[in-house]
Enzyme design. Structure first.
Site, PDB file in Angstrom:
ATOM      1  CG  ASP A   1      32.868  97.270  -9.063  1.00 19.96           C
ATOM      2  OD1 ASP A   1      32.736  97.347  -7.830  1.00 19.96           O
ATOM      3  OD2 ASP A   1      32.371  98.084  -9.858  1.00 19.96           O
TER       4      ASP A   1
ATOM      5  CB  CYS B   1      11.565 111.961 -40.366  1.00 18.74           C
ATOM      6  SG  CYS B   1      11.326 113.142 -41.696  1.00 18.74           S
TER       7      CYS B   1
ATOM      8  CE  LYS C   1      37.670 102.893  -6.905  1.00 19.20           C
ATOM      9  NZ  LYS C   1      36.873 103.232  -5.737  1.00 19.20           N
TER      10      LYS C   1
ATOM     11  CB  CYS D   1      11.558 118.196 -42.975  1.00 20.63           C
ATOM     12  SG  CYS D   1      10.898 116.544 -42.724  1.00 20.63           S
TER      13      CYS D   1
ATOM     14  CE1 TYR E   1      40.617  90.615  -0.725  1.00 20.38           C
ATOM     15  CE2 TYR E   1      39.329  90.581  -2.765  1.00 20.38           C
ATOM     16  CZ  TYR E   1      39.439  90.865  -1.401  1.00 20.38           C
ATOM     17  OH  TYR E   1      38.371  91.390  -0.733  1.00 20.38           O
TER      18      TYR E   1
ATOM     19  CB  CYS F   1      10.416 115.472 -39.069  1.00 24.11           C
ATOM     20  SG  CYS F   1      12.179 115.751 -39.279  1.00 24.11           S
TER      21      CYS F   1
ATOM     22  CD  GLU G   1      46.217  91.117  -5.614  1.00 20.40           C
ATOM     23  OE1 GLU G   1      45.035  91.272  -5.273  1.00 20.40           O
ATOM     24  OE2 GLU G   1      47.071  90.601  -4.890  1.00 20.40           O
TER      25      GLU G   1
ATOM     26  CE  LYS H   1      39.142  98.800  -4.583  1.00 19.96           C
ATOM     27  NZ  LYS H   1      37.701  98.572  -4.630  1.00 19.96           N
TER      28      LYS H   1
ATOM     29  CB  CYS I   1      13.856 115.218 -44.074  1.00 14.98           C
ATOM     30  SG  CYS I   1      14.451 115.567 -42.405  1.00 14.98           S
TER      31      CYS I   1
HETATM   32  S1  IVH Z   1      42.799  93.545  -0.726  1.00 12.95           S
HETATM   33  C1  IVH Z   1      43.163  95.204   3.302  1.00 12.95           C
HETATM   34  N1  IVH Z   1      42.624  92.979  -3.281  1.00 12.95           N
HETATM   35  O1  IVH Z   1      38.176  96.230  -2.538  1.00 12.95           O
HETATM   36  C2  IVH Z   1      42.961  94.977   1.912  1.00 12.95           C
HETATM   37  N2  IVH Z   1      40.759  93.968  -2.214  1.00 12.95           N
HETATM   38  O2  IVH Z   1      38.219  98.584  -0.036  1.00 12.95           O
HETATM   39  C3  IVH Z   1      41.929  94.027   1.675  1.00 12.95           C
HETATM   40  N3  IVH Z   1      38.828  94.284  -3.667  1.00 12.95           N
HETATM   41  O3  IVH Z   1      36.400  95.380   0.210  1.00 12.95           O
HETATM   42  C4  IVH Z   1      41.523  94.022   0.327  1.00 12.95           C
HETATM   43  N4  IVH Z   1      39.730  93.436  -5.470  1.00 12.95           N
HETATM   44  O4  IVH Z   1      36.548  93.539  -1.435  1.00 12.95           O
HETATM   45  C5  IVH Z   1      42.004  93.490  -2.213  1.00 12.95           C
HETATM   46  N5  IVH Z   1      42.580  92.400  -5.522  1.00 12.95           N
HETATM   47  C6  IVH Z   1      41.976  92.901  -4.450  1.00 12.95           C
HETATM   48  C7  IVH Z   1      40.655  93.382  -4.499  1.00 12.95           C
HETATM   49  C8  IVH Z   1      40.077  93.912  -3.364  1.00 12.95           C
HETATM   50  C9  IVH Z   1      38.642  93.989  -4.942  1.00 12.95           C
HETATM   51  C10 IVH Z   1      37.821  94.923  -2.787  1.00 12.95           C
HETATM   52  C11 IVH Z   1      37.713  94.262  -1.452  1.00 12.95           C
HETATM   53  C12 IVH Z   1      37.611  95.386  -0.453  1.00 12.95           C
HETATM   54  C13 IVH Z   1      37.708  96.617  -1.279  1.00 12.95           C
HETATM   55  C14 IVH Z   1      38.742  97.561  -0.713  1.00 12.95           C
END
Ligand code: IVH
Length: 681
Positions: free
Chosen positions: A118, A427, A315, A412, A226, A409, A114, A116, A433
């Site tokens: 942010d 300039c 990451k 020049c 998730y 400048c 999945e 991750k 120049c």
């Molecule tokens: S699973 C035990 N799935 O990442 C696992 N986390 O440190 C629980 N996050 O605070 C998280 N996307 O908020 C999971 N597809 C995803 C995620 C996700 C973002 C965040 C989550 C958590 C941090 C993990």
């Protein structure tokens, strides 16, 4: 008082809930916004007229309510864990090995990959299908009760879908702000003189933790789920992937990139793929999350400290890092714009070591309130030029120095000027120049302009610094001795360069207009001007009032065009180029041209060394030939480069005349065809 229309009201609530889901979760609205608004107004009218009807989960209740003094605490019956991080593929292989060892798995382990997201984690508790509470992660065991705020997020269902919702379910996910919403939010804040957010994650976190839920309601938050915490239900999914499908069925938003991977290598592939797409996604992600798919296996693996053993976050390299601004240097652009560039203490960010960051202009330095020696946050996203996004004011050093924008400048020494309605400082040296000359020449010789092959930035730098080139026409006066005297230029490449320069005299009007480097006249605009005016003189003679009216020009570009030709120095440059023999007939109009190869069909094969295929094509077309990609009995001439293809065999078979590239060059020069053609119209 009239009897409350209970059934009508209930039906309207249901209908609006359905449209909310289509719009905010499925991203697939069924009806236009105005139609939705009309129905919402009807609902509000009913609720105002018959207050007893009010359903707490009515779609009208997404606007926030009373302001709180503080958040109350909420405890998570199952702790909200965090994830272990993997920063390279070896760490993933180790994770996979540990999973297999602990589960005694002989086969490859199935995973779910999945994005991750942010943002900020949020837990939602539903009892009998109705949202009861929402809590932030906090320390993992206890968080803050942000129920009133969560209720304003349109992708959070207030009531679950389906006929048999679970008795109790805790759903977990990430709350975030997509890029579009973030830009709008910051634009709105800026307009209202409020503070702008540094990034979407901070904006999401700040928005979710508002004591006044009306403020949260005005923020474009999205929640994507998730996973689940506790669940009391008859239906129990067996895998994580099934869980996500189940959550989707209950009306939650689930990310659409989620994929099942047959082994850890497929997870790594998913990571690579998503890394490529990262910049084009409409929201921020900082990696991928890999989870063991079987829930039974997850259970067996359990957790260690605060992280599950069944999941890991792979990451992406961080896009923001902290470093120090050592100094500011000033670059002079092609049109004289002075761009301040921050010299940084080298820092590894976005996957590369960054030493410079653009500061755009004077306003940007003021906006950032930037001093030399400041601690700064540098951002490099994808291939985008690194930029300083903010100063860490708390870390300002005693030796921090105010940045003084130069008045002259740096190349020049001409006075710098700033037009009243422009952010840029320029300039005024123009072609006096050297920095501007170099950039103008680099543009002039570039592929889409005069296409002088081999004349790279380093050579141009030397030619200008040594005083051999001060303007475009000087290029055509260069000789073998000059080239051979330059650093790292052998005689053979000098000859090739001379040949390229010579060949560039045959061009067309589009390329010539573009090559002049008129401000804001790009390739597309040049093409449009060429086909409209057919001759440079007609363009020069066009009054500004008429230019403005042309589609795709407008007042700004028109002003630049008129200013350019009104400048005597520019007209001298054009005259010089004409007298040197530069011909820029436009291919779009074939009338009146002296076209010695008219009616002939030429074909090119193999890789060409002296001239690029594109240049050769233009030269031949300018002389009237049709350039075809296939050899036939009608082919007039085949030009062969090195490693020719089957076209050569075919030409030999059909007895088509064959010429080497060198013979072609000699042919063009000896027949004076390289500069053939009538003067441009
Ligand atoms: S699973 C035990 N799935 O990442 C696992 N986390 O440190 C629980 N996050 O605070 C998280 N996307 O908020 C999971 N597809 C995803 C995620 C996700 C973002 C965040 C989550 C958590 C941090 C993990």
């Amino acid at each position: 008082m009239a009897t409350p229309p209970v059934q009508v009201y209930k039906a309207l609530v249901k209908e609006l809930q359905f449209h909310d889901h289509r719009y905010h979760v499925l991203d697939d609205p069924l009806i236009p916004d105005v139609e939705y608004d009309r129905k919402l107004m009807q609902l509000r009218l009913l609720e105002d007229t018959f207050p007893d009807l009010m359903d707490d989960n009515s779609p009208s209740q997404r606007v926030g309510g009373k302001s709180l003094l503080e958040f109350s605490q909420i405890s998570h019956s199952l702790p909200m864990l965090s994830l272990e991080n993997a920063f390279d593929s070896q760490a993933l292989l180790n994770f996979d090995r540990r999973v297999a060892e602990r589960t005694d798995e002989k086969e490859n382990v199935n995973y779910v990959c999945e994005p991750k997201l942010d943002g900020v984690a949020l837990s939602l508790l539903y009892r009998n299908g109705v949202l009861e509470s929402a809590g932030t992660r906090g320390d993992g065991t206890t968080g803050e009760d942000v129920t009133a705020n969560a209720r304003t997020i349109r992708s959070v269902p207030l009531r679950l879908q389906g006929d048999s919702p679970p008795n109790l379910i805790e759903v977990r996910g990430e709350v975030y702000i997509p890029h579009k919403g973030f830009d709008l939010l910051n634009a709105r804040n800026q307009k209202d003189g409020e503070k702008t957010f540094v990034n979407p994650r901070n904006a999401a976190a700040g928005s979710l933790r508002q004591l006044d839920s009306k403020i949260t309601a005005s923020r474009p938050l999205v929640m994507c789920v998730y996973g689940v915490g506790i669940i009391e239900s008859v239906v129990k999914p067996k895998t994580h992937f099934e869980t996500l499908a189940y959550l989707k069925g209950l009306g939650f938003l689930v990310n659409n990139h989620v994929t099942v991977a047959a082994d850890i290598f497929q997870c790594e592939n998913f990571y690579e793929e998503l890394a490529k797409q990262r910049e084009s996604l409409p929201y921020d992600i900082d990696g991928i999350v890999i989870k063991v798919n079987s829930l039974q296996m997850q259970q067996r693996l359990g957790t260690v400290l605060r992280s599950p053993r069944w999941a890991i976050a792979r990451k992406f390299p961080a896009q923001e890092e902290m470093t120090r601004l050592l100094a500011v240097e000033y670059q002079v652009g092609r049109t004289g714009v002075i761009t301040p560039v921050g010299k940084l203490e080298p820092v590894f960010v976005g996957g590369v070591t960054v030493r410079n960051a653009t500061l755009h202009n004077l306003d940007e330095i003021t906006r950032l309130n930037l001093y030399e020696n400041d601690t700064v946050i540098v951002r490099r996203a994808g291939d985008v030029i690194p930029k300083i996004v903010r100063v860490v004011r708390e870390y300002r050093r005693l030796n921090a120095k105010v940045i003084k924008f130069p008045e002259h400048c740096p190349v020049c020494d001409s006075a710098l000027e700033q037009l009243p309605d422009e952010a840029a400082v320029r300039c005024g040296g123009g072609m006096n120049c050297p920095a501007q000359v170099k950039q103008a020449i680099n543009h002039f010789v570039s592929r889409k302009a005069m296409n002088i092959e081999g004349l790279g930035v380093k050579l141009v730098e030397q030619l200008v610094d040594l005083g051999h080139v001060r303007s475009f026409s000087d290029l055509y006066l260069l000789d073998l001795d000059i080239f051979c005297s330059l650093e790292r230029v052998a005689e053979k490449s000098s000859r090739n360069l001379l040949q390229s320069i010579h060949a560039s005299k045959q061009t067309n009007l589009t390329k010539f207009i573009y090559a002049l480097g008129i401000r804001e006249v790009g390739e597309g605009c040049a093409q449009m001007l060429a086909s409209r005016f057919q001759s440079l003189d007609a363009l020069i003679a066009e009054p500004i009032e008429k230019l403005i009216e042309i589609e795709g020009v407008g007042p700004v570009v028109a002003r630049h065009i008129v200013d350019f030709f009104a400048e005597p120095k520019n007209m001298i440059i054009i005259d010089e180029l004409r007298s040197i023999g530069l011909k820029f007939h436009d291919l779009t109009n074939e009338r009146n041209l002296d076209r010695p190869l008219e009616g002939q069909t030429w074909v090119l094969t193999g890789s060409l060394g002296l001239m690029s295929r594109e240049r050769l094509k233009v030269t031949l077309q300018t002389l009237g030939a049709r350039v075809s990609s296939t050899v036939s009995a009608k082919t007039t001439q085949l030009i062969v480069g090195s490693k020719p293809g089957s076209k050569l065999d075919k030409a030999e078979l059909l007895q088509v005349p064959i010429m080497t590239e060198k013979e072609l060059a000699d042919f063009l020069i000896s027949h004076d065809l390289h500069s053939q053609g009538t003067a441009e119209r």
